[in-house]
Design a protein around this motif. Structure first.
Motif, PDB file in Angstrom:
ATOM      1  N   SER A 179     -10.148  -3.482  -6.299  1.00  0.00           N
ATOM      2  CA  SER A 179      -9.259  -2.711  -7.459  1.00  0.00           C
ATOM      3  C   SER A 179     -10.057  -2.802  -8.763  1.00  0.00           C
ATOM      4  O   SER A 179      -9.661  -1.617  -9.550  1.00  0.00           O
ATOM      5  CB  SER A 179      -7.883  -3.207  -7.098  1.00  0.00           C
ATOM      6  OG  SER A 179      -7.934  -4.532  -7.741  1.00  0.00           O
TER       7      SER A 179
ATOM      8  N   GLY B 288       1.900   1.801  -3.471  1.00  0.00           N
ATOM      9  CA  GLY B 288       1.003   2.386  -4.207  1.00  0.00           C
ATOM     10  C   GLY B 288       0.639   3.754  -4.083  1.00  0.00           C
ATOM     11  O   GLY B 288       0.406   4.510  -4.978  1.00  0.00           O
TER      12      GLY B 288
ATOM     13  N   VAL C  80       0.418  -2.916  -7.382  1.00  0.00           N
ATOM     14  CA  VAL C  80      -0.483  -2.676  -6.452  1.00  0.00           C
ATOM     15  C   VAL C  80      -1.862  -3.116  -6.703  1.00  0.00           C
ATOM     16  O   VAL C  80      -2.738  -3.723  -6.048  1.00  0.00           O
ATOM     17  CB  VAL C  80      -0.207  -1.321  -5.601  1.00  0.00           C
ATOM     18  CG1 VAL C  80      -1.344  -1.259  -4.494  1.00  0.00           C
ATOM     19  CG2 VAL C  80       1.015  -1.156  -5.156  1.00  0.00           C
ATOM     20  N   SER C  81      -2.474  -2.312  -8.063  1.00  0.00           N
ATOM     21  CA  SER C  81      -3.803  -2.670  -8.407  1.00  0.00           C
ATOM     22  C   SER C  81      -4.155  -4.137  -8.850  1.00  0.00           C
ATOM     23  O   SER C  81      -4.949  -4.455  -8.838  1.00  0.00           O
ATOM     24  CB  SER C  81      -3.934  -1.721  -9.384  1.00  0.00           C
ATOM     25  OG  SER C  81      -3.169  -1.949 -10.616  1.00  0.00           O
TER      26      SER C  81
ATOM     27  N   ARG D 195       3.766   0.780  -8.614  1.00  0.00           N
ATOM     28  CA  ARG D 195       2.249   1.276  -8.528  1.00  0.00           C
ATOM     29  C   ARG D 195       1.458   0.556  -9.282  1.00  0.00           C
ATOM     30  O   ARG D 195       0.327   0.425  -8.686  1.00  0.00           O
ATOM     31  CB  ARG D 195       2.375   2.818  -8.563  1.00  0.00           C
ATOM     32  CG  ARG D 195       3.356   3.458  -7.543  1.00  0.00           C
ATOM     33  CD  ARG D 195       3.001   5.004  -7.683  1.00  0.00           C
ATOM     34  NE  ARG D 195       3.431   5.873  -9.032  1.00  0.00           N
ATOM     35  CZ  ARG D 195       4.628   6.080  -9.082  1.00  0.00           C
ATOM     36  NH1 ARG D 195       5.592   6.308  -8.018  1.00  0.00           N
ATOM     37  NH2 ARG D 195       5.037   6.722 -10.152  1.00  0.00           N
TER      38      ARG D 195
ATOM     39  N   GLU E  95       0.795  -1.171  -0.098  1.00  0.00           N
ATOM     40  CA  GLU E  95      -0.009   0.093  -0.064  1.00  0.00           C
ATOM     41  C   GLU E  95       0.665   1.453  -0.076  1.00  0.00           C
ATOM     42  O   GLU E  95       0.313   2.227  -0.873  1.00  0.00           O
ATOM     43  CB  GLU E  95      -0.976  -0.241   1.208  1.00  0.00           C
ATOM     44  CG  GLU E  95      -2.014  -1.177   0.946  1.00  0.00           C
ATOM     45  CD  GLU E  95      -3.076  -0.993   2.166  1.00  0.00           C
ATOM     46  OE1 GLU E  95      -2.761  -0.117   3.094  1.00  0.00           O
ATOM     47  OE2 GLU E  95      -3.944  -1.864   2.086  1.00  0.00           O
TER      48      GLU E  95
END
Length: 351
Positions: free
Chosen positions: A150, A46, A99-100, A96, A43
């Motif tokens: 997400s 992200g 992360v999704s 980043r 997180e």
């Protein structure tokens, strides 16, 4: 009926054939991503925040090992998810993006590591699924919840905005994250999360209590196949099931359709189990058609098909699903492609 637009994610970017070097690095990178999540830094990545091994180890739920955490962060930097910055690391754009997609890695590495790692043993017949080889039910449920949040949440919210429901049931609800979110967005509504997994149901009940939704959301541990064919023992839960006006289910249908002896009756039985339900919001990942994904591969599809083959669960094409819906008197009101490749969302109305 809305026309379905295929997302770019379905086309994929991974080249096929894949080199042995890419295959090896992909395996290690997937485990590194899962480790970053378990350490608790995904997180922060992200959000683009700087981090160090010492901070990450200190923030861990239990006393972390700084040297091992440093090794994971260094590997993440080697794969381009982080970049070294003095004594610590900074997230990159690639980091980043990961992360999704974290749910895919929770699902595959956390949930199916034993199934994939022993695919040869299962194929050779020296090991058997559910005897020598198991999936991690809690990790499968968590990965599904992460993907739902997400990738699918906004789309499902849009779909449900056009549906008037008061009591909604989610079949194969995992940790009940989806039904909690749906109910929290609709004033005056209630929800049932129904799942066979004890670990997932335990997580669901804890998180429902933490969210203060115990009076509006109930996590029921039950085999959905049993629910479609037999009476529920708990009278209160049975009474709620009888009042459900909308049913949703995501990524469970292929399991319900596994037995060829009962496949043709599943959706008819679903209607009978929820006699007041007129709307069914159903989503699933389906079998790729011949010739699809020949030169580039999307995320998830190959893993999904391989995992279910190892478990002995057959998969079906979109055409098969639509024929089964029609046979059960369920009319397609809306169909949309989901972000996960070869996955479709249907809004069905009972005739």
């Amino acid at each position: 009926m809305h026309s379905a637009v295929i997302p770019d994610t379905w086309r994929g970017v991974t080249p096929a054939p894949m080199s042995s070097t890419d295959a090896y690095n992909g395996f290690i990178a997937a485990n590194v991503i899962f480790a970053l999540d378990r350490i608790g830094v995904l997180e922060r990545i992200g959000r683009g925040e700087p981090l160090s091994a010492a901070e990450a180890a200190q923030a861990a739920a239990s006393a972390g090992d700084v040297a091992r955490t440093e090794a994971v962060l260094r590997a993440a930097a080697d794969y381009g998810f982080l970049k070294a910055d003095g004594a610590g690391y900074l997230p990159t754009e690639a980091g980043r993006e990961v992360v999704s997609a974290r749910g895919y890695f929770t699902w595959a590495v956390g949930g199916y590591h034993d199934v994939f790692g022993r695919a040869g043993h299962l194929s050779a017949g020296t090991h058997h699924y559910q005897q020598d080889v198991f999936r991690d039910e809690a990790m499968v449920a968590l990965g599904s919840a992460q993907c739902d949040q997400s990738m699918f949440a906004a789309q499902l919210t849009d779909v449900l905005d056009g549906i008037d429901f008061r009591l909604i049931a989610d079949l194969g609800s995992g940790t009940s994250a989806r039904v909690r979110r749906v109910v929290s967005q609709r004033e005056g509504s209630r929800g049932l999360g129904i799942d066979i997994s004890r670990p997932a149901t335990d997580i669901a009940r804890r998180e429902i209590a933490e969210a203060g939704l115990e009076d509006r959301v109930t996590a029921v541990r039950a085999d959905v196949l049993g629910l479609l064919g037999t009476q529920i023992d708990n009278d209160a839960e049975a009474a709620e099931v009888a009042e459900v006006d909308t049913v949703m289910s995501f990524f469970l249908l292929h399991d319900l359709l596994a037995d060829p002896a009962t496949r043709s009756s599943i959706f008819t039985r679903m209607r009978e189990a929820f006699p007041k339900a007129r709307t069914f919001v159903l989503g699933d990942t389906m079998l790729r058609g011949p010739g699809e994904s020949q030169s580039t591969l999307p995320v998830f599809s190959v893993g999904f098909e391989l995992a279910h083959a190892m478990m002995g669960v057959p998969l079906h094409t979109k055409e098969t699903y639509e024929q089964l819906f029609a046979d059960a008197g369920l009319r397609i009101d809306r169909v949309e492609a989901l972000a996960t490749p070869h996955s479709w969302l249907y809004v069905l109305q009972a005739d």
